[in-house]
Design an enzyme around this catalytic site. Structure first.
Site, short mmCIF file in Angstrom:
data_model
loop_
_atom_site.label_atom_id
_atom_site.label_comp_id
_atom_site.label_asym_id
_atom_site.label_seq_id
_atom_site.Cartn_x
_atom_site.Cartn_y
_atom_site.Cartn_z
N ASP A 107 -5.73 -1.82 2.54
CA ASP A 107 -6.31 -1.61 4.03
C ASP A 107 -7.36 -0.91 4.11
O ASP A 107 -7.56 0.31 3.57
CB ASP A 107 -5.19 -1.04 4.70
CG ASP A 107 -3.70 -1.95 4.42
OD1 ASP A 107 -3.81 -2.92 4.51
OD2 ASP A 107 -2.67 -1.41 4.44
N1 URA Z 1 0.39 -2.00 1.15
C1 URA Z 1 -0.15 -1.76 2.27
O1 URA Z 1 0.57 -1.46 3.02
N2 URA Z 1 -1.55 -1.40 2.26
C2 URA Z 1 -2.23 -1.74 1.19
O2 URA Z 1 -3.23 -1.49 1.30
C3 URA Z 1 -1.73 -1.97 -0.05
C4 URA Z 1 -0.42 -2.09 0.01
#
Ligand code: URA
Length: 240
Positions: A107
């Site tokens: 993310d």
């Molecule tokens: N899980 C999440 O919530 N975000 C990420 O970037 C990776 C795994």
């Protein structure tokens, strides 16, 4: 002449433009031309005799496979292009000559270990759920999860109408109003760790991925990248 034909998305992945899935998205968005014409049909087939362009640049088969580990800072998107003009992880690896692309995603607000490669086959396998590659995250969450909550997170918790696969959750440290957890999962659903913690009543404050299989971020500073060693490449290929 080699007249073997490939589906366009497979050809793009093979040439190191993006994963097959991502390549489909680029085709649908009109970013791919074949012999000078924009093609948005996923069924299109091409051969080595066709002139394929992605984003205005010719696409050729890249025989030099490259594997990169990046310590992604938060505040970067894990895509090659961002329609909203935000910084992308590609901005951090400008000095790499080969065209590589991210394997899976982190993310915008998540930091940590991200692999980039032009090896379409490896990228496809690494993101395929059937290979069950373990990923380790450090999540700082609000509050203090009880033992029961930790057990629930480990055995499977409902997010988006499905139950997550078994996970491992360890408390690393407790602070006044937050807790640092180490969470190991092998699934890779969208925002999975954030959703799991949210569903457990302990929203994530910060999230960092520290391991993928046997690869770990040790020693790499935020924003830095390095090539994988031959041993590491062998190890990740051995996981599949
Ligand atoms: N899980 C999440 O919530 N975000 C990420 O970037 C990776 C795994």
């Amino acid at each position: 002449m080699n007249t073997e034909t490939f589906r366009l998305q497979k050809y793009l992945a093979h040439c190191g433009v993006a994963s097959r899935r991502k390549a489909e998205e680029y085709i649908l968005r009109g970013m791919v031309k074949v012999n000078g014409k924009v093609v948005t049909e996923l069924g299109t087939t091409v051969s080595a005799a066709d002139k394929v362009e992605f984003n205005g640049k010719p696409v050729t088969i890249n025989r030099n496979k490259v594997y990169i580990m990046l310590h992604k800072p938060k505040g970067y998107v894990t895509t090659v292009h961002d329609p909203q003009g935000r910084r992308t992880v590609m901005d951090l690896i400008r000095d790499v000559d080969e065209r590589v692309y991210p394997v899976g995603r982190l993310d915008y607000d998540t930091s940590g270990l991200l692999l980039l490669t032009n090896d379409g086959e490896l990228a496809y396998k690494m993101t395929h759920p059937s290979y069950e590659i373990l990923k380790v995250y450090i999540a700082t969450v609000k509050g203090h999860p009880s033992e029961e909550t930790i057990r629930n997170l480990e055995s499977g918790i409902e997010i988006d109408g499905y139950i997550t696969a078994p996970a491992r959750v360890k408390v690393i440290e407790q602070y006044k109003d937050r807790t640092k957890l180490e969470i190991t999962i092998h699934e890779g659903r969208n925002r999975q760790v954030r959703k799991m913690c949210e569903a457990a009543g302990h929203p994530v404050i910060t999230l960092k991925r520290i391991k993928i299989g046997s690869l770990s971020l040790d020693g790499l500073k935020s924003g830095q990248w390095r090539f994988l060693s031959q041993r590491e490449i062998k190890e990740i290929k051995g996981m599949m």
